[in-house]
Scaffold this active site. Structure first.
Site, PDB file in Angstrom:
ATOM      1  N   ASP A   1      -2.854 -50.984   8.140  1.00 49.39           N
ATOM      2  CA  ASP A   1      -2.080 -51.181   9.370  1.00 49.39           C
ATOM      3  C   ASP A   1      -2.785 -52.192  10.281  1.00 49.39           C
ATOM      4  OD1 ASP A   1      -4.153 -49.560  10.178  1.00 49.39           O
ATOM      5  OD2 ASP A   1      -2.886 -47.983  11.037  1.00 49.39           O
ATOM      6  N   SER A   2      -3.926 -52.727   9.824  1.00 50.52           N
ATOM      7  CA  SER A   2      -4.537 -53.887  10.490  1.00 50.52           C
ATOM      8  C   SER A   2      -3.568 -55.057  10.518  1.00 50.52           C
ATOM      9  CB  SER A   2      -5.829 -54.294   9.772  1.00 50.52           C
ATOM     10  OG  SER A   2      -5.606 -54.459   8.387  1.00 50.52           O
TER      11      SER A   2
ATOM     12  N   ASP B   1      -1.516 -47.760   4.080  1.00 53.53           N
ATOM     13  CA  ASP B   1      -1.823 -46.918   5.241  1.00 53.53           C
ATOM     14  C   ASP B   1      -0.605 -46.176   5.755  1.00 53.53           C
ATOM     15  OD1 ASP B   1      -4.494 -46.947   6.011  1.00 53.53           O
ATOM     16  OD2 ASP B   1      -4.314 -48.817   7.144  1.00 53.53           O
TER      17      ASP B   1
ATOM     18  N   GLU C   1      -5.913 -41.598   8.468  1.00 53.66           N
ATOM     19  CA  GLU C   1      -7.120 -41.504   9.284  1.00 53.66           C
ATOM     20  C   GLU C   1      -7.311 -40.089   9.805  1.00 53.66           C
ATOM     21  OE1 GLU C   1      -7.171 -44.371  12.472  1.00 53.66           O
ATOM     22  OE2 GLU C   1      -6.738 -46.046  11.126  1.00 53.66           O
TER      23      GLU C   1
ATOM     24  N   GLU D   1     -15.709 -46.000   7.980  1.00 52.22           N
ATOM     25  CA  GLU D   1     -15.718 -47.219   8.793  1.00 52.22           C
ATOM     26  C   GLU D   1     -16.742 -47.109   9.923  1.00 52.22           C
ATOM     27  OE1 GLU D   1     -11.863 -48.600  10.031  1.00 52.22           O
ATOM     28  OE2 GLU D   1     -12.716 -50.193  11.263  1.00 52.22           O
TER      29      GLU D   1
HETATM   30  O1  KIV Z   1      -6.010 -51.136   8.321  1.00 51.36           O
HETATM   31  C1  KIV Z   1      -7.027 -51.530   7.734  1.00 51.36           C
HETATM   32  O2  KIV Z   1      -7.187 -52.712   7.425  1.00 51.36           O
HETATM   33  C2  KIV Z   1      -8.056 -50.559   7.409  1.00 51.36           C
HETATM   34  C3  KIV Z   1      -9.377 -51.082   6.947  1.00 51.36           C
HETATM   35  C4  KIV Z   1     -10.075 -51.669   8.091  1.00 51.36           C
HETATM   36  C5  KIV Z   1     -10.171 -50.053   6.244  1.00 51.36           C
HETATM   37  O3  KIV Z   1      -7.848 -49.387   7.555  1.00 51.36           O
END
Ligand code: KIV
Length: 267
Positions: free
Chosen positions: A47-48, A86, A117, A184
């Site tokens: 979700d980045s 995610d 998470e 993380e």
């Molecule tokens: O959303 C993401 O890119 C992540 C990574 C930073 C592990 O969760």
């Protein structure tokens, strides 16, 4: 490089053999093809994407529709690497929501593993997902979806109490049936200890070289971060002639343990 598709069992076998696992975030079909060819073992539709693709300040605005869309894009380009997606903000707030949203990521998106998470409070949700046949990746340490609660992107697990909580949560997540764990921004020694304690592979980001594997945001390793990139990342485009070369060098550096180095590690 074997062309055989990679499963969670493949990653578990790599851990058992002491082979390090490389993972990168990926949000579209073209990069998926490139990452596959370069030999990454896993792609994370993180979700980045809310920050690097959409320009938001956090991952909070990302929706399950957007995650399913980008996961489907990656699935069309990918042949070999394991596809992890995610569950975005609040998509796993209850076990029922998590099951419905995992179904979207897997059935519409083609994800093979869903990542969520959190610690103690998500353990029951992980158990529900795995009992229904959904492979799960846990995520502990810095939890970007909780940025508004914690007040910033802060390193976690520095004091004895929080380190203890992360260790306890990691064991509980494994016991609930998770296949993988992302750690993380935690101290390298804590990540290494957790990696040695757990049977499942532990993939670190800002967690030192002692993990079973590494994950980074693709745009950071390609020098596409307009802001200052995180200290734990590395610009693999420096001195390379192509994106393929940069990604292949990242894979090699994870594999031989030269990434992360001491400058990229918090002890
Ligand atoms: O959303 C993401 O890119 C992540 C990574 C930073 C592990 O969760």
């Amino acid at each position: 490089m074997s062309a055989k598709p990679i499963s969670v069992a493949t990653l578990a076998a790599m851990k058992a053999r002491g082979e390090r696992i490389s993972c990168l975030t990926c949000y579209d079909a073209s990069f998926a093809r490139l990452l596959d060819t370069a030999g990454v073992e896993a792609m994370l539709v993180g979700d980045s994407l809310g920050m690097v693709l959409q320009g938001h300040a956090t991952t909070v605005p990302v929706t399950i529709e957007q995650m399913a869309y980008h996961t489907a894009c990656v699935a069309r380009g990918r042949e070999r690497a394991l596809l992890i997606a995610d569950l975005p903000f609040l998509a796993s707030a209850t076990p029922e929501r998590a099951l419905a949203n995992a179904a979207r990521l897997m059935q519409e998106g083609g994800a093979q593993v869903v990542k969520l998470e959190g610690g103690g409070h998500v353990v029951e949700t992980i158990r529900c997902l795995t009992e229904q046949g959904v492979p799960v990746c846990g995520h502990l340490g810095l939890l970007p979806q909780s940025v508004n609660l914690i007040g910033g992107y802060r390193f976690q697990g520095r004091d004895a109490d929080s380190a203890q909580t992360i260790k306890r949560d990691a064991l509980a997540i494994q016991a609930a049936g998770a296949s993988l764990l992302v750690l993380e921004c935690v101290p390298a020694a804590l990540a290494q200890e957790i990696g040695q304690t757990l049977a499942i592979p532990v993939i670190g980001i800002g967690a030192g070289a002692g993990c079973d594997g590494q994950v980074l945001v693709l745009y950071d390793i390609l020098g596409l971060n307009p802001k200052r990139p995180p200290r734990f990342s590395r610009d693999f485009m420096q001195g390379r002639g192509s994106i393929m070369e940069a990604v292949a060098d990242y894979v090699a550096a994870v594999r031989d343990g030269t990434f992360p180095g001491s400058a990229e590690t918090t002890y």
